[in-house]
Design a protein around this motif. Structure first.
Motif, short mmCIF file in Angstrom:
data_model
loop_
_atom_site.label_atom_id
_atom_site.label_comp_id
_atom_site.label_asym_id
_atom_site.label_seq_id
_atom_site.Cartn_x
_atom_site.Cartn_y
_atom_site.Cartn_z
N MET A 209 0.81 -1.23 -0.05
CA MET A 209 0.07 0.02 -0.13
C MET A 209 0.99 1.43 0.10
N ILE A 210 2.04 1.09 0.85
CA ILE A 210 2.88 2.43 0.96
C ILE A 210 3.38 2.56 -0.50
N LEU A 211 3.95 1.47 -1.24
CA LEU A 211 4.53 1.62 -2.56
C LEU A 211 3.49 2.11 -3.58
N GLY A 212 2.35 1.57 -3.51
CA GLY A 212 1.15 1.84 -4.26
C GLY A 212 0.69 3.15 -4.50
N PHE A 213 0.55 3.74 -2.98
CA PHE A 213 0.16 5.19 -2.78
C PHE A 213 1.11 6.16 -3.38
N THR A 214 2.40 5.67 -3.21
CA THR A 214 3.63 6.66 -3.73
C THR A 214 3.63 6.57 -5.14
N LEU A 215 3.33 5.46 -5.86
CA LEU A 215 3.34 5.52 -7.32
C LEU A 215 2.21 6.22 -8.00
N LEU A 216 1.01 6.03 -7.12
CA LEU A 216 -0.37 6.81 -7.31
C LEU A 216 -0.14 8.46 -7.33
N PHE A 217 0.79 8.94 -6.14
CA PHE A 217 1.02 10.10 -5.97
C PHE A 217 2.05 10.76 -7.19
N GLY A 218 2.88 9.74 -7.71
CA GLY A 218 3.58 10.21 -8.55
C GLY A 218 2.78 10.37 -9.94
N ALA A 219 2.08 9.33 -10.26
CA ALA A 219 1.15 9.57 -11.56
C ALA A 219 0.23 10.95 -11.40
N LEU A 220 -0.24 11.20 -10.30
CA LEU A 220 -1.06 12.36 -10.15
C LEU A 220 -0.27 13.73 -10.20
N MET A 221 1.05 13.50 -9.51
CA MET A 221 1.91 14.54 -9.78
C MET A 221 2.27 15.05 -10.90
N LEU A 222 2.74 14.13 -11.88
CA LEU A 222 2.88 14.37 -13.16
C LEU A 222 1.87 15.04 -14.01
N ARG A 223 0.67 14.58 -13.80
CA ARG A 223 -0.44 15.13 -14.55
C ARG A 223 -0.72 16.48 -14.05
N ARG A 224 -0.56 16.79 -12.63
CA ARG A 224 -0.93 18.02 -12.25
C ARG A 224 0.23 19.01 -12.71
N VAL A 225 1.56 18.57 -12.76
CA VAL A 225 2.68 19.39 -13.35
C VAL A 225 2.52 19.90 -14.68
N ARG A 226 2.00 18.81 -15.48
CA ARG A 226 1.72 19.10 -16.90
C ARG A 226 0.75 20.16 -16.97
N THR A 227 -0.29 20.01 -16.32
CA THR A 227 -1.50 21.27 -16.23
C THR A 227 -0.99 22.41 -15.86
N GLU A 228 0.04 22.68 -14.65
CA GLU A 228 0.59 23.86 -14.23
C GLU A 228 1.49 24.31 -15.30
N VAL A 229 2.34 23.61 -15.85
CA VAL A 229 3.59 23.88 -17.10
C VAL A 229 2.38 24.57 -18.04
N LEU A 230 1.47 23.90 -18.38
CA LEU A 230 0.57 24.44 -19.77
C LEU A 230 0.01 25.78 -19.47
N TYR A 231 -0.48 25.93 -18.28
CA TYR A 231 -1.04 27.28 -17.85
C TYR A 231 0.11 28.45 -17.78
N ARG A 232 1.18 27.96 -17.10
CA ARG A 232 2.36 29.13 -17.23
C ARG A 232 2.91 29.39 -18.60
N GLU A 233 2.73 28.42 -19.44
CA GLU A 233 3.33 28.68 -20.74
C GLU A 233 2.36 28.78 -21.87
N ARG A 234 1.11 29.14 -21.41
CA ARG A 234 0.00 29.28 -22.44
C ARG A 234 0.22 30.28 -23.47
N ARG A 235 1.21 31.32 -23.29
CA ARG A 235 1.38 32.25 -24.28
C ARG A 235 2.67 31.97 -25.19
N LYS A 236 3.42 31.03 -24.82
CA LYS A 236 4.29 30.76 -25.52
C LYS A 236 4.29 29.97 -27.04
N ARG A 237 5.11 30.00 -27.83
CA ARG A 237 4.85 29.49 -29.26
C ARG A 237 4.71 27.91 -29.07
N TRP A 238 5.51 27.41 -28.36
CA TRP A 238 5.37 25.83 -28.50
C TRP A 238 3.96 25.12 -28.18
#
Length: 250
Positions: A209-238
């Motif tokens: 459960m500890i390892l499973g929760f940690t991996l789940l946290f990692g997956a959620l973190m990656l998705r949230r960081v992608r969303t945060e990056v997209l918001y911050r870079e929304r005016r950039k060309r890429w």
């Protein structure tokens, strides 16, 4: 190595690579959590003192562990962003805060439910671990509120980053509180001299459960960081090129 890390810190590169990494975290997480849930509820024997009430440990312990880990990720990322002015680091810190707050709330809620039959009360203000964990929840709330109160992203990163670093002193207090002060909480069970003080049939589901929760946290973190990056870079060309490509426009 440094070239790879420098490239990984690039928002567009991280945005693309994170998408391919999410399944590698999410799929093993669901398998481990499914195994841990089944084994913890139906295979692990009852505790000789607590009976079946102890089984909430399979949610409480991973949540408490991740509440502290998320705060340290937030604080370290904020520190990196403040020192090296790395935009991606601030995005990681901002993404970690809501997840950390949720895991902290889950740790407090499950701890309260567990404490009612064991201690005879839902809450004990005199317990240092309970109180310091609640303080951490307020620190998460304060970090998020401060970010949202400042419209300028750069200023919000700096102000909330300082708060995250100051609040990091609370993490070792939570961890060592059962050793430094008199506490209703039991002492260390997993990490202790002589090995874990648990039967293997109880221990293996908890580790899963500890390892499973940690991996789940990692997956959620990656998705949230992608969303945060997209918001911050929304005016950039890429970002504009990516949107045009997705919609089939040239």
């Amino acid at each position: 190595m440094w070239k790879f890390l420098h490239k990984l810190a690039s928002p567009p590169h991280f945005y693309r690579i994170a998408d391919s990494m999410i399944p590698w975290f999410a799929l093993p997480a669901f398998v481990l959590i499914a195994y841990g849930t089944y084994a913890g509820l139906f295979v692990a024997p009852s505790d000789y003192q607590q009976g079946d009430a102890f089984r909430i440990i399979y949610v409480h312990v991973p949540s408490a562990y991740l509440s502290m880990m998320a705060y340290m990720i937030m604080a370290v990322s904020a520190g990196i962003g403040l020192i090296w002015r790395m935009k991606l680091a601030h995005a990681v810190a901002a993404a970690a805060a809501p997840l950390g707050a949720w895991f902290t709330f889950l740790a407090l809620a499950t701890g309260s439910i567990w404490g009612r039959p064991m201690w005879g009360t839902w809450w004990e203000w005199g317990d240092p671990r309970l109180t310091s964990e609640l303080v951490m929840l307020f620190l998460y709330f304060g970090y998020m509120a401060l970010r949202n109160a400042i419209d300028d992203t750069t200023k919000a990163d700096k102000a909330s980053g300082v708060l995250a670093l100051v609040g990091a002193v609370n993490v070792p207090i939570i961890h060592f509180s059962v050793e430094w002060w008199s506490s209703l909480h039991q002492g260390p069970t997993l990490v202790k001299k002589g090995g874990p003080a648990m039967d293997a049939a109880m221990l293996y589901p908890l580790l899963a459960m500890i390892l499973g929760f940690t991996l789940l946290f990692g997956a959620l973190m990656l998705r949230r960081v992608r969303t945060e990056v997209l918001y911050r870079e929304r005016r950039k060309r890429w970002v504009k090129d990516m949107v045009l490509s997705a919609t089939g426009k040239s």
